[in-house]
Design a protein around this motif. Structure first.
Motif, PDB file in Angstrom:
ATOM      1  N   HIS A 136       0.869  -1.236  -0.040  1.00  0.00           N
ATOM      2  CA  HIS A 136       0.022  -0.143   0.097  1.00  0.00           C
ATOM      3  C   HIS A 136       0.760   1.123   0.048  1.00  0.00           C
ATOM      4  O   HIS A 136       0.364   2.343   0.452  1.00  0.00           O
ATOM      5  CB  HIS A 136      -1.052  -0.128   1.285  1.00  0.00           C
ATOM      6  CG  HIS A 136      -1.962  -1.025   0.929  1.00  0.00           C
ATOM      7  ND1 HIS A 136      -2.045  -2.101   1.687  1.00  0.00           N
ATOM      8  CD2 HIS A 136      -2.785  -1.329  -0.048  1.00  0.00           C
ATOM      9  CE1 HIS A 136      -2.897  -2.718   1.367  1.00  0.00           C
ATOM     10  NE2 HIS A 136      -3.550  -2.548   0.289  1.00  0.00           N
ATOM     11  N   HIS A 137       1.833   1.152  -0.827  1.00  0.00           N
ATOM     12  CA  HIS A 137       2.615   2.318  -1.018  1.00  0.00           C
ATOM     13  C   HIS A 137       2.111   3.262  -2.247  1.00  0.00           C
ATOM     14  O   HIS A 137       1.597   2.514  -3.170  1.00  0.00           O
ATOM     15  CB  HIS A 137       4.184   2.232  -1.355  1.00  0.00           C
ATOM     16  CG  HIS A 137       4.801   1.703  -0.172  1.00  0.00           C
ATOM     17  ND1 HIS A 137       6.209   1.191  -0.263  1.00  0.00           N
ATOM     18  CD2 HIS A 137       4.495   1.506   1.358  1.00  0.00           C
ATOM     19  CE1 HIS A 137       6.634   0.624   0.852  1.00  0.00           C
ATOM     20  NE2 HIS A 137       5.593   0.797   1.864  1.00  0.00           N
ATOM     21  N   PHE A 138       2.180   4.480  -2.260  1.00  0.00           N
ATOM     22  CA  PHE A 138       1.545   5.221  -3.158  1.00  0.00           C
ATOM     23  C   PHE A 138       2.310   6.573  -3.369  1.00  0.00           C
ATOM     24  O   PHE A 138       3.308   6.529  -2.772  1.00  0.00           O
ATOM     25  CB  PHE A 138      -0.037   5.689  -3.129  1.00  0.00           C
ATOM     26  CG  PHE A 138      -0.308   6.699  -1.798  1.00  0.00           C
ATOM     27  CD1 PHE A 138      -0.374   7.840  -1.837  1.00  0.00           C
ATOM     28  CD2 PHE A 138      -0.442   5.791  -0.479  1.00  0.00           C
ATOM     29  CE1 PHE A 138      -0.461   8.476  -0.869  1.00  0.00           C
ATOM     30  CE2 PHE A 138      -0.837   6.744   0.604  1.00  0.00           C
ATOM     31  CZ  PHE A 138      -0.896   7.754   0.641  1.00  0.00           C
ATOM     32  N   LEU A 164      -0.286  15.572   3.584  1.00  0.00           N
ATOM     33  CA  LEU A 164       1.105  15.162   3.027  1.00  0.00           C
ATOM     34  C   LEU A 164       1.023  15.866   1.544  1.00  0.00           C
ATOM     35  O   LEU A 164       2.275  16.127   1.137  1.00  0.00           O
ATOM     36  CB  LEU A 164       1.044  13.809   2.664  1.00  0.00           C
ATOM     37  CG  LEU A 164       1.610  12.979   3.950  1.00  0.00           C
ATOM     38  CD1 LEU A 164       1.563  11.473   3.728  1.00  0.00           C
ATOM     39  CD2 LEU A 164       3.283  13.213   4.252  1.00  0.00           C
ATOM     40  N   ARG A 165       0.141  15.748   0.702  1.00  0.00           N
ATOM     41  CA  ARG A 165       0.096  16.155  -0.627  1.00  0.00           C
ATOM     42  C   ARG A 165       0.221  17.919  -0.478  1.00  0.00           C
ATOM     43  O   ARG A 165       1.250  18.547  -1.138  1.00  0.00           O
ATOM     44  CB  ARG A 165      -1.301  16.114  -1.145  1.00  0.00           C
ATOM     45  CG  ARG A 165      -1.282  16.374  -2.783  1.00  0.00           C
ATOM     46  CD  ARG A 165      -2.955  16.328  -3.132  1.00  0.00           C
ATOM     47  NE  ARG A 165      -3.823  17.050  -2.502  1.00  0.00           N
ATOM     48  CZ  ARG A 165      -3.974  18.495  -2.424  1.00  0.00           C
ATOM     49  NH1 ARG A 165      -2.984  19.198  -2.978  1.00  0.00           N
ATOM     50  NH2 ARG A 165      -4.807  19.221  -1.720  1.00  0.00           N
ATOM     51  N   GLU A 188       0.561  16.275  -6.433  1.00  0.00           N
ATOM     52  CA  GLU A 188      -0.613  15.813  -6.878  1.00  0.00           C
ATOM     53  C   GLU A 188      -0.305  14.322  -6.610  1.00  0.00           C
ATOM     54  O   GLU A 188       0.447  13.748  -6.826  1.00  0.00           O
ATOM     55  CB  GLU A 188      -0.589  16.015  -8.294  1.00  0.00           C
ATOM     56  CG  GLU A 188      -0.927  17.180  -8.926  1.00  0.00           C
ATOM     57  CD  GLU A 188      -2.066  17.966  -8.536  1.00  0.00           C
ATOM     58  OE1 GLU A 188      -3.012  17.253  -8.244  1.00  0.00           O
ATOM     59  OE2 GLU A 188      -1.862  19.246  -7.933  1.00  0.00           O
ATOM     60  N   LEU A 189      -1.550  13.930  -6.020  1.00  0.00           N
ATOM     61  CA  LEU A 189      -1.706  12.490  -5.724  1.00  0.00           C
ATOM     62  C   LEU A 189      -2.018  11.649  -6.936  1.00  0.00           C
ATOM     63  O   LEU A 189      -2.875  11.779  -7.664  1.00  0.00           O
ATOM     64  CB  LEU A 189      -2.879  12.307  -4.655  1.00  0.00           C
ATOM     65  CG  LEU A 189      -3.422  10.902  -4.237  1.00  0.00           C
ATOM     66  CD1 LEU A 189      -2.420   9.912  -3.436  1.00  0.00           C
ATOM     67  CD2 LEU A 189      -4.704  11.017  -3.489  1.00  0.00           C
ATOM     68  N   LEU A 190      -1.134  10.487  -7.093  1.00  0.00           N
ATOM     69  CA  LEU A 190      -1.547   9.743  -8.168  1.00  0.00           C
ATOM     70  C   LEU A 190      -2.581   8.441  -7.543  1.00  0.00           C
ATOM     71  O   LEU A 190      -2.167   7.605  -7.020  1.00  0.00           O
ATOM     72  CB  LEU A 190      -0.210   8.973  -8.601  1.00  0.00           C
ATOM     73  CG  LEU A 190       0.769   9.804  -9.274  1.00  0.00           C
ATOM     74  CD1 LEU A 190       1.930   8.965  -9.850  1.00  0.00           C
ATOM     75  CD2 LEU A 190       0.185  10.698 -10.311  1.00  0.00           C
ATOM     76  N   ASP A 191      -3.942   8.762  -7.746  1.00  0.00           N
ATOM     77  CA  ASP A 191      -4.856   8.002  -7.173  1.00  0.00           C
ATOM     78  C   ASP A 191      -5.519   6.925  -8.099  1.00  0.00           C
ATOM     79  O   ASP A 191      -6.309   6.144  -7.847  1.00  0.00           O
ATOM     80  CB  ASP A 191      -6.049   8.850  -6.457  1.00  0.00           C
ATOM     81  CG  ASP A 191      -6.730   9.850  -7.423  1.00  0.00           C
ATOM     82  OD1 ASP A 191      -6.200   9.485  -8.783  1.00  0.00           O
ATOM     83  OD2 ASP A 191      -7.426  10.462  -7.085  1.00  0.00           O
ATOM     84  N   VAL A 209       4.801   7.072  -0.577  1.00  0.00           N
ATOM     85  CA  VAL A 209       4.363   7.317   0.672  1.00  0.00           C
ATOM     86  C   VAL A 209       3.989   5.881   1.165  1.00  0.00           C
ATOM     87  O   VAL A 209       3.305   5.028   0.520  1.00  0.00           O
ATOM     88  CB  VAL A 209       3.161   8.266   0.499  1.00  0.00           C
ATOM     89  CG1 VAL A 209       2.295   8.390   1.958  1.00  0.00           C
ATOM     90  CG2 VAL A 209       3.394   9.460  -0.097  1.00  0.00           C
ATOM     91  N   ASP A 210       4.196   5.571   2.480  1.00  0.00           N
ATOM     92  CA  ASP A 210       3.573   4.214   3.164  1.00  0.00           C
ATOM     93  C   ASP A 210       2.290   4.476   3.640  1.00  0.00           C
ATOM     94  O   ASP A 210       2.085   5.096   4.562  1.00  0.00           O
ATOM     95  CB  ASP A 210       4.984   3.946   4.183  1.00  0.00           C
ATOM     96  CG  ASP A 210       4.511   2.741   4.824  1.00  0.00           C
ATOM     97  OD1 ASP A 210       3.450   2.045   4.791  1.00  0.00           O
ATOM     98  OD2 ASP A 210       5.359   2.138   5.534  1.00  0.00           O
ATOM     99  N   GLY A 211       1.391   3.728   2.810  1.00  0.00           N
ATOM    100  CA  GLY A 211      -0.136   3.879   3.182  1.00  0.00           C
ATOM    101  C   GLY A 211      -0.357   3.195   4.531  1.00  0.00           C
ATOM    102  O   GLY A 211      -1.359   3.768   5.208  1.00  0.00           O
ATOM    103  N   LYS A 212       0.110   2.297   5.098  1.00  0.00           N
ATOM    104  CA  LYS A 212       0.207   1.693   6.246  1.00  0.00           C
ATOM    105  C   LYS A 212       0.392   2.860   7.479  1.00  0.00           C
ATOM    106  O   LYS A 212      -0.369   3.209   8.383  1.00  0.00           O
ATOM    107  CB  LYS A 212       0.970   0.699   6.720  1.00  0.00           C
ATOM    108  CG  LYS A 212       0.579  -0.086   7.980  1.00  0.00           C
ATOM    109  CD  LYS A 212       1.436  -1.390   8.108  1.00  0.00           C
ATOM    110  CE  LYS A 212       1.027  -1.795   9.253  1.00  0.00           C
ATOM    111  NZ  LYS A 212       1.922  -3.300   9.487  1.00  0.00           N
ATOM    112  N   LYS A 213       1.571   3.656   7.306  1.00  0.00           N
ATOM    113  CA  LYS A 213       1.586   4.544   8.290  1.00  0.00           C
ATOM    114  C   LYS A 213       0.900   5.740   7.981  1.00  0.00           C
ATOM    115  O   LYS A 213       0.450   6.555   9.263  1.00  0.00           O
ATOM    116  CB  LYS A 213       3.078   5.159   8.078  1.00  0.00           C
ATOM    117  CG  LYS A 213       4.286   4.134   8.668  1.00  0.00           C
ATOM    118  CD  LYS A 213       5.622   4.922   8.312  1.00  0.00           C
ATOM    119  CE  LYS A 213       6.680   3.927   8.891  1.00  0.00           C
ATOM    120  NZ  LYS A 213       8.014   4.296   9.000  1.00  0.00           N
TER     121      LYS A 213
END
Length: 85
Positions: free
Chosen positions: A11-13, A48-49, A19-22, A62-66
């Motif tokens: 779940h890294h993004f 964060l963005r 800009e968020l790459l969603d 970005v570490d999504g878990k954190k």
């Protein structure tokens, strides 16, 4: 495939130039996994963005878990150093 992705994904993004790459498979899986708490998670993602845009960071992994862990502490104000940890 989606179930495997949700189970085994890190779940890294990516945030690129603020800009968020969603639309990546990792982010979509991250969104599914944390759907019940998505509002709080997106607040942290948006912080964060904005931080990445403010400091003109070209690319952030970005570490999504954190991010989700930070989002679970609803009473805590999130400082820039906490967001960057």
């Amino acid at each position: 495939f989606d179930e495997l992705m949700d189970t085994f994904s890190l779940h890294h993004f990516i945030i690129r130039r603020g800009e968020l790459l969603d639309n990546t498979p990792e982010f979509v899986s991250f969104q599914r996994k944390y759907a019940p708490r998505w509002g709080a998670v997106m607040q942290v993602v948006n912080q964060l963005r904005e931080l990445m845009a403010k400091y003109m960071v070209p690319l952030a992994y970005v570490d999504g878990k954190k991010v989700a862990e930070l989002a679970m502490d609803a009473l805590s104000a999130r400082t820039d150093p906490e967001l960057l940890a």
